[in-house]
Structures are given as structure tokens and as C-alpha cells.
Design an enzyme around this catalytic site. Structure first.
Site, short mmCIF file in Angstrom:
data_model
loop_
_atom_site.label_atom_id
_atom_site.label_comp_id
_atom_site.label_asym_id
_atom_site.label_seq_id
_atom_site.Cartn_x
_atom_site.Cartn_y
_atom_site.Cartn_z
N ASP A 146 29.08 70.13 -39.59
CA ASP A 146 28.47 68.77 -39.48
C ASP A 146 27.32 68.57 -40.64
O ASP A 146 26.98 69.54 -41.21
CB ASP A 146 26.99 69.07 -38.15
CG ASP A 146 26.70 67.35 -37.77
OD1 ASP A 146 27.24 66.64 -37.82
OD2 ASP A 146 25.75 67.55 -37.09
N HIS A 147 27.58 67.38 -41.15
CA HIS A 147 26.52 67.25 -42.24
C HIS A 147 26.60 67.93 -43.31
O HIS A 147 25.45 68.36 -44.12
CB HIS A 147 25.28 67.04 -41.69
CG HIS A 147 24.53 65.81 -40.86
ND1 HIS A 147 24.76 64.62 -41.28
CD2 HIS A 147 24.57 65.71 -39.76
CE1 HIS A 147 24.56 63.69 -40.46
NE2 HIS A 147 24.37 64.28 -39.34
N THR B 296 19.09 67.91 -30.11
CA THR B 296 17.41 67.92 -29.76
C THR B 296 17.26 68.31 -28.12
O THR B 296 16.42 69.11 -28.02
CB THR B 296 16.68 66.75 -30.38
OG1 THR B 296 16.93 66.55 -31.54
CG2 THR B 296 15.22 66.97 -29.90
#
Length: 300
Positions: free
Chosen positions: A93-94, A240
Site C-alpha cells: 500500500d502507498h 484506523t
């Protein structure tokens, strides 16, 4: 090289899952891994719901977790330990560079995200196209991003910039990405029910055949999530919500049991909390029982 397609060591290409989700109008959840207990919580929850699942690993945490190869080996070890039968994706991811994506591909990851959203559009296209060429040669899927998801990402605040539908069409056409993170109002971190631009989402979904990705899936109401999936998102990223549940479960346990200090006993409470969040999210995304689609393909 052995093709990494359907049911290779239990890990599959993300494109394989998202095309089914897109066709059947549900979403596959990506749940980011922040420690070993996440593997147990996410995998056992997805198995209980009989849902396909994406194990996301943020590039900023790769070295903390032992590196790409160690993460791949840990993921497959946990899948074997819990006798996982559902299709899973191991996704970077990212990532912000070609080199990090190539490392992940070489280590066994079945999907990567190259995030060039901070770059000018032409540079984003160039970087993403290079990653796509390398990853596709190894049967690994690629996610790209247009626009900018706001909130706190990798410890830094980023300014929100909604994706332009025309740029989305051009980006997909020129890069050949398998999934597109179209930023349309969602945010990283915990924000109470951020406002998604549903009109733009529907417009992009009509014009782009590539599955769309919702980043910042925490804090969005069930009603808004359902509308987002109906409008075109086929993948929803959650981090989150799991982090907060993990923290709160451990905090409460330590307050109630101040004399317990064994890490396994303490951290397992965090894993149980992650399990509960993931099951709820899978139900909200509509992916419960959808693993049956892929088992039928495997056996047929």
C-alpha cells in the site's frame, strides 16, 4: 516463473477479486497489517465470513515488519496455520517509488499500489506505467491513484484534492492499471462521516471499466459506505478502525489486569478486537460468502 493467478499458495492477484466485486456490486475489504496479531485477526475473520480479503501493508511499515520477504513468509505461514481456504491478496500500500514496488513483486506480493498522486499528472502516468509493465510481467496487479486523499497518511497531513473524471479516464487508458484509487472526499485517519462526491464517483464509474478503490474507509457511516459501493467502489481500505479497536482492547485489558505482563496474553486481546471489526466491515461491504464464487471457479 510460476504464474501467480488463482489459488497459488492461497494468494491471488487483486484484479481477479475486484472484477468479481465490480460485476456483483459488492466491495472487497483491504485491512492493513500493523503487526503479527493483525494476520490472525484479519484472516480468521475473513474465513469466518467466507469472504475474499486483501492484506495491505503500508510501505512505511515494511522494514519495521522485517522486510518484504519476511512479510510474504509470515502471511503464508499464518494462512497455513489457520487453514485458510478463502482467496487472499498480499498488497503493498502507498509505495512511492518503482524500486519498492519491484521489491514487493520479487518477494511474492500479488498486488502493489504505486502512489504518484503527489506528482504532476504526466509524471504520475510515467511512474505508474513503469510499475504496471514490471508487475504485469509477473502476473501481479497494480493500483494507481488520481486526486489526493486527505487526512493523515504515513504520519503526515495531506491536503485533499478530488480526482478529475477526465484525468481518471486518461490515466487508466495510458497506464493500464488494474484498480484506480479515485480520491473523492474520503480521508485517511479517523474523521466522522467524511463527505464523498457521489456524483463524480458515478460519473467516473460509468466512464472507466477499471475497478475503483475507496481509501480512508474508517469513520464512514454504513449508509454512506453502501451508497459508495452502489455508486462504483469495488475495494474499501480500512486501517484506523482496526487500530483504535486494538488500542482500546489492550488498554482496557491492562487496566483490568495490571499484574499480567505476558505479551501473548495482552496482544491477543488486540487480535480479538481486530477480528470483530473486520467481520463487521465485511458484512457492510457485502462480501460475506463471496469466496464461494472463486471456489466454484477453482473446482469447475
Amino acid at each position: 516463473m510460476k504464474k501467480r493467478g488463482v489459488f497459488d499458495m492461497g494468494l491471488v492477484s487483486m484484479d481477479f477479486l475486484l472484477r468479481d466485486a465490480q460485476a456483483e456490486n459488492y466491495a472487497v475489504g483491504q485491512f492493513n497489517v500493523n503487526g503479527f496479531e493483525w494476520f490472525e485477526g484479519v484472516l480468521t475473520a475473513a474465513e469466518a465470513e467466507h469472504s475474499p480479503v486483501i492484506l495491505g501493508v503500508s510501505d512505511r511499515l515494511v522494514d519495521y515488519l522485517g522486510g518484504f520477504r519476511a512479510i510474504f513468509q509470515t502471511a503464508t505461514a499464518y494462512m497455513n496455520r489457520f487453514e485458510v481456504t478463502i482467496p487472499c491478496v498480499l498488497h503493498l500500500d502507498h509505495a512511492h517509488t518503482f524500486e519498492r514496488c519491484a521489491e514487493a513483486v520479487d518477494a511474492g506480493f500479488t498486488s502493489v499500489m504505486i502512489d504518484g498522486s503527489h506528482l504532476p499528472f504526466e509524471e504520475n502516468v510515467k511512474l505508474t506505467s513503469r510499475v504496471v509493465e514490471y508487475a504485469h510481467a509477473h502476473q501481479v496487479s497494480v493500483e494507481g491513484e488520481v486526486g489526493r486523499v486527505g487526512g493523515v497518511e504515513d504520519g503526515e497531513a495531506s491536503e485533499m484534492r478530488n480526482a478529475d473524471p477526465d484525468e481518471c479516464v486518461e490515466f487508466v487508458s495510458r497506464t493500464g492499471v488494474d484498480a484506480l484509487a479515485a480520491a473523492l472526499g474520503s480521508v485517511h485517519g479517523f474523521y466522522e462521516n467524511p463527505q464523498i462526491d457521489f456524483a463524480s464517483l458515478r460519473s467516473i464509474a460509468r466512464r472507466v471499466s477499471t475497478p475503483l478503490v475507496l481509501h480512508g474507509g474508517s469513520g464512514i457511516s454504513g449508509e454512506s459506505l453502501a451508497e459508495a459501493i452502489r455508486s462504483g467502489y469495488s475495494k474499501v481500505n480500512v486501517n484506523t478502525d482496526c487500530l483504535i479497536a486494538w488500542r482500546d482492547a489492550i488498554k482496557c485489558f491492562l487496566e483490568d489486569h495490571p499484574h499480567i505482563y505476558e505479551p501473548y496474553t495482552i496482544l491477543h486481546k488486540g487480535s480479538e478486537a481486530i477480528y470483530q471489526v473486520v467481520r463487521l466491515k465485511i458484512q457492510e461491504f457485502g462480501s460475506s460468502r463471496k469466496a464461494e464464487h472463486f471456489l466454484l471457479q477453482k473446482n469447475g
